[in-house]
Design an enzyme around this catalytic site. Sequence first.
Site, PDB file in Angstrom:
ATOM      1  N   ASP A 134      -4.072   6.296   0.205  1.00 17.13           N
ATOM      2  CA  ASP A 134      -3.271   6.157  -1.011  1.00 17.13           C
ATOM      3  C   ASP A 134      -4.083   6.604  -2.221  1.00 17.13           C
ATOM      4  O   ASP A 134      -3.993   6.029  -3.297  1.00 17.13           O
ATOM      5  CB  ASP A 134      -2.818   4.705  -1.183  1.00 17.13           C
ATOM      6  CG  ASP A 134      -1.732   4.550  -2.245  1.00 17.13           C
ATOM      7  OD1 ASP A 134      -0.957   5.508  -2.445  1.00 17.13           O
ATOM      8  OD2 ASP A 134      -1.675   3.475  -2.880  1.00 17.13           O
TER       9      ASP A 134
ATOM     10  N   ASP B  86      -9.458   0.079  -4.070  1.00 21.03           N
ATOM     11  CA  ASP B  86      -8.187  -0.237  -3.400  1.00 21.03           C
ATOM     12  C   ASP B  86      -8.118   0.401  -2.015  1.00 21.03           C
ATOM     13  O   ASP B  86      -7.315   1.309  -1.761  1.00 21.03           O
ATOM     14  CB  ASP B  86      -6.995   0.203  -4.255  1.00 21.03           C
ATOM     15  CG  ASP B  86      -6.863  -0.595  -5.535  1.00 21.03           C
ATOM     16  OD1 ASP B  86      -7.392  -1.727  -5.581  1.00 21.03           O
ATOM     17  OD2 ASP B  86      -6.253  -0.095  -6.496  1.00 21.03           O
TER      18      ASP B  86
END
Length: 263
Positions: A187, A204
């Site tokens: 992502d 993340d």
Amino acid sequence: MINGKKRKEEKRIKDEDLFKVVDSTIDSRTYLSLIQIARRLDIKEYYGAISSGKEAKVYPALTRDGKWYAVKIYYVSTAASKRALEKYTLGDPRFKDVNIKTTFQLIEIWARKEYKNLARLSEAGVSAPKPIFVFRNILVMEFIGEEGVRAPLLKEIPEEGITEELYNAIIAEVEKMVNLAHLVHGDLSEYNIMVWDNRPYIIDVSQSVDIEHPNALELLQRDLENINRFFEDHGVNVEPVEDILGRLEISNVKGNDVYDSSG
């Protein structure tokens, strides 16, 4: 009996003093977990959230000896987290035997997954926050920034900072992530890269997958396209995705024949 009540009240007040900003989204179980973590890591204070996403919030925490940590709290009930877990763990060989019975178990696995991914990145020398501790739905990491103020995201840095040198540095981190840590972010974009002292940090990584995941190449290609798009939009010359993939040890994973690095 009165003395016992007084001690309990003093303890309650002392625990509440940990929080400079009490977040209404923190449930009682997470609140108690934060108190336990504070005692283990000698945290003096938790401060208000510095980032918020679909699955978690991140809070700065200050220890008694002046060290800052980033404390990521995963929401204990969210459909988004459940969908993400299924998308990014099914097919990952590390989670083939995972048996989830409750939503909270699912979130705990998600937190441990990010901890393990950060540990692999750290061992491989990838520029990312170092993992410190994971407990239930809470992950404690190295703080990227200064005095409780987080480093800016790539999307937040001024135009003059968006350079070819920074682009090359990010691509180099992606190469290390794949070839040395054997992970694909899954992502990656300008929203989950921090820039501090002209150095990019990959953040993340809860959804990051092993390179043997059946969708690893597809996810990696999308990551690279996202980075190229951002820098192209800012007038920076970028390298073709095909050329970058040719240097990565993922192109010949069984079932992934979009690109062939041998040619």
